[in-house]
Design a protein around this motif. Structure first.
Motif, PDB file in Angstrom:
ATOM      1  N   GLN A 179       0.837  -1.209   0.000  1.00 37.40           N
ATOM      2  CA  GLN A 179       0.000   0.000   0.000  1.00 37.40           C
ATOM      3  C   GLN A 179       0.868   1.253   0.000  1.00 37.40           C
ATOM      4  OE1 GLN A 179      -3.479   0.154   2.707  1.00 37.40           O
ATOM      5  NE2 GLN A 179      -3.040  -1.983   3.166  1.00 37.40           N
ATOM      6  N   TYR A 180       1.894   1.235   0.835  1.00 41.42           N
ATOM      7  CA  TYR A 180       2.811   2.377   0.867  1.00 41.42           C
ATOM      8  C   TYR A 180       3.480   2.560  -0.494  1.00 41.42           C
ATOM      9  CZ  TYR A 180       6.886   5.239   1.603  1.00 41.42           C
ATOM     10  OH  TYR A 180       7.828   6.228   1.480  1.00 41.42           O
ATOM     11  N   LEU A 181       3.987   1.478  -1.080  1.00 35.24           N
ATOM     12  CA  LEU A 181       4.712   1.561  -2.347  1.00 35.24           C
ATOM     13  C   LEU A 181       3.817   2.100  -3.457  1.00 35.24           C
ATOM     14  CD1 LEU A 181       6.635  -1.841  -2.072  1.00 35.24           C
ATOM     15  CD2 LEU A 181       7.569   0.457  -1.684  1.00 35.24           C
ATOM     16  N   LYS A 182       2.567   1.689  -3.455  1.00 34.55           N
ATOM     17  CA  LYS A 182       1.639   2.181  -4.481  1.00 34.55           C
ATOM     18  C   LYS A 182       1.338   3.670  -4.283  1.00 34.55           C
ATOM     19  CE  LYS A 182      -1.257  -1.429  -4.066  1.00 34.55           C
ATOM     20  NZ  LYS A 182      -2.396  -2.362  -4.336  1.00 34.55           N
ATOM     21  N   VAL A 194      10.506   5.533  -5.522  1.00 35.85           N
ATOM     22  CA  VAL A 194       9.666   4.854  -4.530  1.00 35.85           C
ATOM     23  C   VAL A 194      10.544   4.075  -3.555  1.00 35.85           C
ATOM     24  CG1 VAL A 194       7.966   3.016  -4.197  1.00 35.85           C
ATOM     25  CG2 VAL A 194       7.624   4.721  -6.004  1.00 35.85           C
ATOM     26  N   ALA A 195      11.507   3.323  -4.094  1.00 34.62           N
ATOM     27  CA  ALA A 195      12.403   2.546  -3.229  1.00 34.62           C
ATOM     28  C   ALA A 195      13.202   3.459  -2.309  1.00 34.62           C
ATOM     29  CB  ALA A 195      13.343   1.690  -4.086  1.00 34.62           C
ATOM     30  N   LEU A 230      19.556   2.117  -2.300  1.00 34.29           N
ATOM     31  CA  LEU A 230      19.151   1.416  -3.517  1.00 34.29           C
ATOM     32  C   LEU A 230      20.264   0.499  -4.012  1.00 34.29           C
ATOM     33  CD1 LEU A 230      16.934   0.987  -5.627  1.00 34.29           C
ATOM     34  CD2 LEU A 230      18.002   2.776  -6.988  1.00 34.29           C
ATOM     35  N   PHE A 231      21.509   0.886  -3.802  1.00 36.50           N
ATOM     36  CA  PHE A 231      22.615   0.059  -4.264  1.00 36.50           C
ATOM     37  C   PHE A 231      22.738  -1.230  -3.454  1.00 36.50           C
ATOM     38  CE2 PHE A 231      23.534   4.254  -5.864  1.00 36.50           C
ATOM     39  CZ  PHE A 231      23.872   3.983  -7.173  1.00 36.50           C
ATOM     40  N   ARG A 232      22.344  -1.172  -2.195  1.00 32.10           N
ATOM     41  CA  ARG A 232      22.287  -2.403  -1.404  1.00 32.10           C
ATOM     42  C   ARG A 232      21.227  -3.342  -1.978  1.00 32.10           C
ATOM     43  NH1 ARG A 232      21.404  -0.222   3.404  1.00 32.10           N
ATOM     44  NH2 ARG A 232      23.626   0.153   3.656  1.00 32.10           N
ATOM     45  N   ILE A 233      20.089  -2.774  -2.355  1.00 37.60           N
ATOM     46  CA  ILE A 233      19.032  -3.574  -2.980  1.00 37.60           C
ATOM     47  C   ILE A 233      19.523  -4.174  -4.289  1.00 37.60           C
ATOM     48  CG2 ILE A 233      16.741  -3.427  -4.040  1.00 37.60           C
ATOM     49  CD1 ILE A 233      16.124  -1.150  -2.007  1.00 37.60           C
TER      50      ILE A 233
END
Length: 315
Positions: A179-182, A194-195, A230-233
């Motif tokens: 829900q948060y991401l959307k 978003v990330a 994001l780079f960790r992801i």
């Protein structure tokens, strides 16, 4: 006498290992992947392959994407930031092996919910970056796989009380995260932002974009934690999608798996969860292991409320 032979054998192995390491430290390339053959007193042949002790330099992929969006790998700082997270995680082998094994228990559920909610599959790596797929507690008191704060949990319909904390409920917390991401995607229009906002907040990322007159995450100057986030992801994604390249060779038998569950509907108070679990052919350990959202030894149930408790299927 046999014990004496074994003592001598182990002593020889230790000497040979020390010798091989010494050769490597002296810069002798022949020490790499050297095979050693030892004959025991009983006539057995034992072969030992020396592991390569040198750290490897990996060929960094020329192209990367996150949720279908291109990562600008031609930018020197982007490449360097990615390499930092890649090497940190590749050479923290114990952590990565356990994360991979643990993923067998939880990724099927997370992947299914992400697909149902229309969230790109790459966001499963965000959960890894947040918690390592463990029910951890942050210094800010964010909890669970998705590291949700108490106020945020209530905003997205999760129950948080002394007896029940649904931030620890895998299915419900994953849906809340979706829900948060959307909602963040509706504001930013791209999944990379978003990330980043999952770490710095929607308002935080929006403010940095306004201050710096840039809309792309990779063009922003950010605090270190968000800059690395994001780079960790991306590092988790790269390693999980190419495990053999980075030295991780796990077979199906190596992954952890969830048991088959039965679900018991509860709409009345349970004053003693341990006794309740035993009555249903289980025990308190299993109850808490598979229902970590139960935070007390009892479960009060408000009128109109209903819970589903998972227990392993009895053998």
């Amino acid at each position: 006498m046999k014990q004496l032979h074994l003592i001598v054998l182990y002593g020889l192995v230790g000497i040979l290992l020390a010798w091989a390491i010494w050769k490597e430290l002296k810069g002798n390339p022949e020490a790499n992947q050297e095979e050693i053959l030892i004959q025991t007193a009983e006539g057995e042949s034992l072969r030992f392959t020396m592991p390569e002790p040198k750290a490897r330099i990996f060929e960094i992929p020329a192209t990367l994407t996150f949720a279908g969006e291109e990562v600008p790998m031609k930018l020197p700082d982007v490449r360097e930031r990615f390499e930092r997270e890649l090497y940190v995680n590749v050479y923290w082998q114990s952590n990565m092996i356990l994360l991979m094994k643990r993923s067998g228990k939880y990724l099927p559920t997370i992947e299914k919910i992400l697909a149902e909610q229309g969230i790109p599959d790459d966001f499963k790596y965000l959960a890894m970056a947040e918690s390592g797929l463990m029910n951890v507690v942050s210094p800010a008191d964010a909890r669970g796989f998705w590291q949700i704060l108490k106020g945020t949990a209530k905003d997205y319909g999760l129950e948080v009380s002394d007896e029940v904390d649904e931030r620890y409920h895998l299915e419900k917390s994953t849906k809340a995260a979706c829900q948060y991401l959307k909602s963040a995607y509706a504001k930013f229009g791209n999944w990379t932002s978003v990330a980043a906002s999952y770490n710095a907040g929607i308002a935080g990322i929006r403010k940095r974009k306004e201050e710096q007159h840039k809309n792309n995450y990779f063009d922003l100057h950010l605090v270190e934690e968000t800059s690395r986030y994001l780079f960790r992801i991306l590092a988790f994604k790269e390693i999980f999608e190419n495990p053999e390249k980075y030295g991780f060779e796990l077979g199906e038998k190596d992954f952890y798996h969830m048991p088959v569950f039965r679900e018991l509907a509860v709409d009345q108070d349970i004053p003693d969860l341990a006794a309740w679990a035993i009555r249903h052919g289980s025990n308190y350990k299993e109850l808490k292991m598979y229902n970590p959202w139960l935070r007390d030894r009892k479960l009060p149930v408000r009128r109109g409320r209903r819970y589903l408790i998972k227990l392993p299927v009895e053998n």
